[in-house]
Design a protein around this motif. Structure first.
Motif, PDB file in Angstrom:
ATOM      1  N   VAL A  28       0.844  -1.173   0.000  1.00  0.00           N
ATOM      2  CA  VAL A  28       0.000   0.000   0.000  1.00  0.00           C
ATOM      3  C   VAL A  28       0.895   1.243   0.000  1.00  0.00           C
ATOM      4  O   VAL A  28       1.948   1.249   0.632  1.00  0.00           O
ATOM      5  CB  VAL A  28      -0.977   0.027   1.212  1.00  0.00           C
ATOM      6  N   GLU A  29       0.489   2.259  -0.753  1.00  0.00           N
ATOM      7  CA  GLU A  29       1.203   3.531  -0.768  1.00  0.00           C
ATOM      8  C   GLU A  29       0.352   4.560  -0.023  1.00  0.00           C
ATOM      9  O   GLU A  29      -0.867   4.566  -0.135  1.00  0.00           O
ATOM     10  CB  GLU A  29       1.455   3.991  -2.196  1.00  0.00           C
ATOM     11  N   PHE A  30       1.030   5.432   0.734  1.00  0.00           N
ATOM     12  CA  PHE A  30       0.343   6.483   1.469  1.00  0.00           C
ATOM     13  C   PHE A  30       1.291   7.655   1.619  1.00  0.00           C
ATOM     14  O   PHE A  30       2.501   7.538   1.378  1.00  0.00           O
ATOM     15  CB  PHE A  30      -0.147   5.983   2.843  1.00  0.00           C
ATOM     16  N   THR A  31       0.761   8.799   2.015  1.00  0.00           N
ATOM     17  CA  THR A  31       1.547  10.017   2.131  1.00  0.00           C
ATOM     18  C   THR A  31       1.329  10.642   3.506  1.00  0.00           C
ATOM     19  O   THR A  31       0.197  10.673   4.003  1.00  0.00           O
ATOM     20  CB  THR A  31       1.161  11.028   1.047  1.00  0.00           C
ATOM     21  N   VAL A  32       2.420  11.155   4.093  1.00  0.00           N
ATOM     22  CA  VAL A  32       2.332  11.929   5.332  1.00  0.00           C
ATOM     23  C   VAL A  32       2.613  13.373   4.930  1.00  0.00           C
ATOM     24  O   VAL A  32       3.661  13.675   4.337  1.00  0.00           O
ATOM     25  CB  VAL A  32       3.358  11.427   6.377  1.00  0.00           C
TER      26      VAL A  32
END
Length: 147
Positions: A141-145
């Protein structure tokens, strides 16, 4: 006299048969079903990543589900990582941004770590499950902070 003996035999046989049926009935109440599957191995010269987003809440690949993080932007870098296997696995692990695989639990069904710290930026979490047959399954899974 002979007729009486024949009736007794018939009654005895019927009673034995009835007792047999009663025993079969009670045994059928306690039967169990065992399903055994054998792992299959696929050898390929190309690499294919298969992932499915289910209602934008979980990432699932056969045998493994990433419950958290989700494919979204987070305002805080402290994120819960939650991974679930379909069956009890030899181990469950994870890696962040293609780093070292960290084996988080052994002989387990799921793993959860609260408030795992991620720096600002885009990240990739890869979940790993080794099933009881020694087959390694992965989901990403890819996510951004953002801040």
């Amino acid at each position: 006299m002979k007729m009486k003996k024949d009736k007794r035999k018939v009654v005895f046989i019927l009673l034995v048969f009835f007792a047999y049926l009663v025993v079969l009935y009670f045994l059928s109440l306690h039967k169990s079903v065992t399903i055994t599957t054998s792992p299959t191995t696929t050898v390929s010269t190309t690499t294919t990543t298969v992932a499915t987003t289910v209602s934008s809440t979980t990432t699932t690949v056969q045998g493994i589900t990433i419950i958290s993080p989700k494919n979204m932007v987070y305002n805080d870098g402290k994120i819960t990582v939650s991974i679930k296997a379909d069956d009890i696995s030899n181990w469950i692990g994870e890696s962040v941004d293609n780093g070292t695989i960290v084996k988080e639990c052994y002989s387990c069904l799921s793993f959860e770590r609260y408030d795992m710290s991620f720096p600002i930026g885009k990240h990739t979490l890869t979940a790993y499950v080794e099933d009881s047959g020694g087959n390694l399954k992965t989901a990403t899974v890819e996510f951004t902070v953002s801040s």
